[in-house]
Design an enzyme around this catalytic site. Sequence first.
Site, PDB file in Angstrom:
ATOM      1  CG  HIS A  64      -1.283  -8.356   1.412  1.00 41.41           C
ATOM      2  ND1 HIS A  64      -0.397  -8.742   0.424  1.00 41.41           N
ATOM      3  CD2 HIS A  64      -1.633  -7.069   1.123  1.00 41.41           C
ATOM      4  CE1 HIS A  64      -0.210  -7.735  -0.421  1.00 41.41           C
ATOM      5  NE2 HIS A  64      -0.955  -6.720  -0.033  1.00 41.41           N
ATOM      6  CG  ASN A  79       2.387  -5.379  -3.570  1.00 39.16           C
ATOM      7  OD1 ASN A  79       2.180  -6.034  -2.561  1.00 39.16           O
ATOM      8  ND2 ASN A  79       1.619  -4.360  -3.927  1.00 39.16           N
ATOM      9  NE  ARG A  81       0.935   0.639   0.932  1.00 42.26           N
ATOM     10  CZ  ARG A  81       2.009  -0.033   0.571  1.00 42.26           C
ATOM     11  NH1 ARG A  81       2.942   0.543  -0.181  1.00 42.26           N
ATOM     12  NH2 ARG A  81       2.181  -1.281   0.963  1.00 42.26           N
ATOM     13  CG  PHE A 113      -6.616   0.425  -0.500  1.00 41.18           C
ATOM     14  CD1 PHE A 113      -5.826  -0.105  -1.513  1.00 41.18           C
ATOM     15  CD2 PHE A 113      -6.824  -0.342   0.628  1.00 41.18           C
ATOM     16  CE1 PHE A 113      -5.259  -1.362  -1.398  1.00 41.18           C
ATOM     17  CE2 PHE A 113      -6.263  -1.604   0.751  1.00 41.18           C
ATOM     18  CZ  PHE A 113      -5.472  -2.114  -0.263  1.00 41.18           C
ATOM     19  NE  ARG A 153      -4.747  -9.156  11.027  1.00 39.44           N
ATOM     20  CZ  ARG A 153      -3.616  -9.794  11.293  1.00 39.44           C
ATOM     21  NH1 ARG A 153      -2.489  -9.146  11.417  1.00 39.44           N
ATOM     22  NH2 ARG A 153      -3.615 -11.105  11.434  1.00 39.44           N
ATOM     23  NE  ARG A 184      -1.165  -9.619   7.640  1.00 38.83           N
ATOM     24  CZ  ARG A 184      -0.614 -10.438   8.536  1.00 38.83           C
ATOM     25  NH1 ARG A 184      -1.166 -11.625   8.775  1.00 38.83           N
ATOM     26  NH2 ARG A 184       0.476 -10.089   9.183  1.00 38.83           N
ATOM     27  CE1 TYR A 210       0.478  -2.540   4.895  1.00 38.04           C
ATOM     28  CE2 TYR A 210      -0.150  -0.468   3.845  1.00 38.04           C
ATOM     29  CZ  TYR A 210       0.170  -1.811   3.756  1.00 38.04           C
ATOM     30  OH  TYR A 210       0.181  -2.433   2.536  1.00 38.04           O
ATOM     31  NE  ARG A 221       1.622 -12.740   6.584  1.00 37.00           N
ATOM     32  CZ  ARG A 221       0.561 -12.566   5.778  1.00 37.00           C
ATOM     33  NH1 ARG A 221       0.574 -11.584   4.886  1.00 37.00           N
ATOM     34  NH2 ARG A 221      -0.495 -13.353   5.870  1.00 37.00           N
TER      35      ARG A 221
END
Length: 747
Positions: free
Chosen positions: A90, A164, A374, A177, A385, A87, A378, A128
Amino acid sequence: MSRIIQAVKETAAGVTNTAKIVDLQRNIIDPESTSAKGQNTDFGVYMSDVDNWLKATDGKTTGPSLLEDHIAREKVSRFDHERIPERIVHARGTGAHGYFKVYDDRAKKYTHAKVLTDPSRETPIFVRFSTVQGPRGSADTVRDVRGFAVKFYTEEGNWDIVGNNMPVFFIQDAIKFPDFVHAVKPEPHNEVPTGQSAHNNFWDYVGLQPEASHMIMWVMSDRGIPRSYRMMQGFGVNTYTLHNDKGERHFVKFIWTPELGVHSFVWDEALKLCGQDPDFHRKDLAEAIENGAYPKWKFGIQVLPESREHEFDFDILDATKVWPVDLVPIEYIGEMVLNRTVDEYFPEVEQVAFCTSHVVPGIGSSDDPLLLGRNFSYFDTQISRLGINWQELPINRPICPVLNNHRDGKSRHKITKGSINYWPNRKGVLPPVPLEQGGYTEYALYAQKVNGVKQRVRGEKFKEHYNHAQLFYNSLAPHEKAHLKNAIGFELDHCDDPVVYQHYTKILNNVDFNLAKEVAITVGGTIPDAPARQNHGRTCTMLSQTDFPPEKPTVKSRRIAILVADGFNGPEVLAIRAAFKAGGATTWLIGPRRGEVYPAGQKVGKGKGMMADHHFEGQRSTMFDALIIPSGAEHAATLAKEGRTVHWVREAFGHCKAIGAIGEGVAFIRDAVALPGVELQSTPNSDSVVSSYGVVTVGKYDAPSSPGDLFKIAKSATNFISNFALEVSKHRCYERELDGLTSRVAY
């Protein structure tokens, strides 16, 4: 002992199964209980030798390894491809399973989302926790924002809150960002520093982006160094929407508040733990769950009808602002509990993937510009990934049926029968689902009117950046303000470019003149002559961590170290351990060696001893919430000769932790440790307790004869455990620091 722990785990597993845990069983294999003969290849063939590559050799000398050994090639190739892209943010995290349940249907007036309105449901979840800046190999206890991401496996599909432990963020618009992350990450020319924000680029960036001023206050406060994931608040950060059956839409913020209260490390402690135990937080979470001290949070919502959107002096869609609870109260509607650790880290914690756009009927997005960015980012990140079929991975797949016309792609798991993979089709297979049957839509019952022209601008209220930074700072307790000032001083001291630290002290002068002046004097910044902007002086509840004590004083899951040497008072230690076990805390014997330590009356090496969990050098005071020195003349004399044990107590004192001592243990503290300004029990056999600055001492301790009196958290003139437990339940004695006592002790 390991068999006992395993039995406890298996028993606990039997009562913590949720629909998601049952779903995961399809993919779980236990090598210790399988009927397989042994190892085999990925294509199922048993391997007779897994230690030697096939070679051309005479058996005496080594010859060339042969590429025809497909078993060896498979093993090495699989190893070569074990890692997936880390990542970007995070990366360092851990996780656990649990459940979510609402108290009643009180939220029905806001939303038709069953997960928030049906009290008969118990929704499986996976949470998580993570840091933001550092890579997977960084430490848990760095100063940083903590991720608090929750995946709800609802009957209507997955709902993700990617939150968060702080309610605001550094930027207002998602387009910024990449720049923010580049600035907070290691500097590109030398890849330094790793896992911290104390460097030129970060402070240069936030100094040139005043919208970050509020978030800087949060990160530099004690919120940036939480004691435990279990003692953090969680926030959805962004503004979402709720939709009810009447076609009404409300704006909403999501909040979790921990049962144990909101607590933090002190900075020196966090720094030391980075080296002493970089896995402290992940181990802490597992330890609590495995000991049955299941972490629990109240789940709350702040709700505003659309009609109130513009009534404040800030924009409610601005992610750099809070909704002050004095203006928009929190309604607690449910609870979240974590009660099961993962079976394997990689497929669960590393492969779990969240998306802010994953919502269920009754919940939606707002025009929050950070959230909308976002929602794109995301999903795009998870494809990078994990591949396009990332939602088919066991930890990510919903517990409800998933049927659609998506096909193919890398790592496709699902096999779909039939000839139809499109809509409309001649057989009417998989039609859209109307709203009344559970189909998702935000605008079926109402229409949202949008006015404007295309332009790259922000709303007028987005341009004010200091009011909420002042509100947060003003609301802190005195010790929290001191910690924040020291944290900024530490960070800016690591910046070696005068342009950076001199400029940021000017930014601070927009928040508070005295704060800016003291930081500037410390770091060599620009010392202001007058406030650049007057502090409005307003405060708000539920911003300081001191506003969130546990509903009842508790020592649940607290780690109590008992320092012992040969000759300690054995019955006393047994009574202390029994008492704290009754209170849900864990006790740890720390001795001169890991092994048997012998109480008074037992011959060293031959008598009956107690097993020390760790030795003085193997663990440090930083890893415990409090410590006790029992009585015993020989034991106390030995501790007094050990510089490390003296340091243990001084360090715990410097970190404002509760310290207890009995009998000769009190003499050890008085003579060898010499804590300044602390009143101690001076009468050797007195059972009267003296409590001073979180240091609790007594001449002798006799366990109560009644089991019911064994553990009570209260101030009692003659009960050592009750007094000591009360100090532990407070988390820290910050009066010790405010009155200047900690600065007089070398630790």
